[in-house]
Design an enzyme around this catalytic site. Structure first.
Site, mmCIF file in Angstrom:
data_model
loop_
_atom_site.group_PDB
_atom_site.id
_atom_site.type_symbol
_atom_site.label_atom_id
_atom_site.label_comp_id
_atom_site.label_asym_id
_atom_site.label_seq_id
_atom_site.Cartn_x
_atom_site.Cartn_y
_atom_site.Cartn_z
ATOM 1 N N ARG A 157 0.935 -1.085 -0.149
ATOM 2 C CA ARG A 157 0.012 0.281 -0.024
ATOM 3 C C ARG A 157 0.945 1.436 0.052
ATOM 4 O O ARG A 157 2.018 1.052 0.417
ATOM 5 C CB ARG A 157 -0.996 0.058 1.219
ATOM 6 C CG ARG A 157 -1.922 -1.328 1.095
ATOM 7 C CD ARG A 157 -3.053 -1.341 2.420
ATOM 8 N NE ARG A 157 -3.726 0.092 2.267
ATOM 9 C CZ ARG A 157 -4.782 0.334 1.555
ATOM 10 N NH1 ARG A 157 -5.157 -0.207 0.808
ATOM 11 N NH2 ARG A 157 -5.429 1.470 1.813
ATOM 12 N N CYS A 158 0.079 2.351 -0.540
ATOM 13 C CA CYS A 158 0.881 3.551 -0.536
ATOM 14 C C CYS A 158 1.547 4.041 0.775
ATOM 15 O O CYS A 158 0.867 3.772 1.752
ATOM 16 C CB CYS A 158 -0.245 4.522 -0.875
ATOM 17 S SG CYS A 158 0.779 6.246 -1.255
ATOM 18 N N PRO A 159 2.627 4.592 0.923
ATOM 19 C CA PRO A 159 3.558 5.006 0.005
ATOM 20 C C PRO A 159 4.717 3.753 -0.594
ATOM 21 O O PRO A 159 5.517 4.093 -1.225
ATOM 22 C CB PRO A 159 4.279 6.056 0.390
ATOM 23 C CG PRO A 159 4.456 5.589 1.761
ATOM 24 C CD PRO A 159 3.103 4.869 2.362
ATOM 25 N N ASP A 163 -1.613 -0.979 -6.084
ATOM 26 C CA ASP A 163 -2.382 0.207 -5.337
ATOM 27 C C ASP A 163 -2.644 1.248 -6.176
ATOM 28 O O ASP A 163 -1.638 1.599 -7.068
ATOM 29 C CB ASP A 163 -1.169 0.615 -4.128
ATOM 30 C CG ASP A 163 -1.747 1.704 -3.148
ATOM 31 O OD1 ASP A 163 -2.580 1.394 -2.378
ATOM 32 O OD2 ASP A 163 -1.677 2.974 -3.699
ATOM 33 N N ASP A 197 1.419 8.421 -8.001
ATOM 34 C CA ASP A 197 2.540 8.821 -7.235
ATOM 35 C C ASP A 197 3.850 8.620 -8.174
ATOM 36 O O ASP A 197 4.676 9.464 -8.120
ATOM 37 C CB ASP A 197 2.497 7.889 -6.086
ATOM 38 C CG ASP A 197 1.651 8.243 -5.110
ATOM 39 O OD1 ASP A 197 1.190 9.404 -5.104
ATOM 40 O OD2 ASP A 197 1.382 7.588 -4.173
#
Length: 75
Positions: free
Chosen positions: A12-14, A39, A45
């Site tokens: 998951r981010c980041p 994700d 991003d």
């Protein structure tokens, strides 16, 4: 064909972006990295960060919830 592949599926981010940065830091300019992520934040991003870096986004694609980025390592 890419020089390296980073499987960031399930992260998951980041984390996909952070792992991409670390991998690129260990590569030689001109090498290509394929990043595979699941994700949805990666869609925003990774290209945004690459636009501010010395690296180049060669291509990106999406298939069945899997996002694939091909990145050329910059100098």
């Amino acid at each position: 064909m890419a020089d390296r592949t980073l499987d960031a599926s399930g992260l998951r981010c980041p984390m996909p972006l952070l792992k991409t940065k670390l991998e690129l830091n260990s590569m030689t300019p001109g090498e290509e990295l394929v990043v595979v992520a699941t994700d949805t934040g990666s869609l925003r991003d990774i290209p945004a960060w690459l636009a501010l870096s010395a690296h180049t986004l060669v291509s990106q694609s999406e298939s069945n919830g899997e996002y694939r980025f091909v990145i050329k390592c910059g100098g």
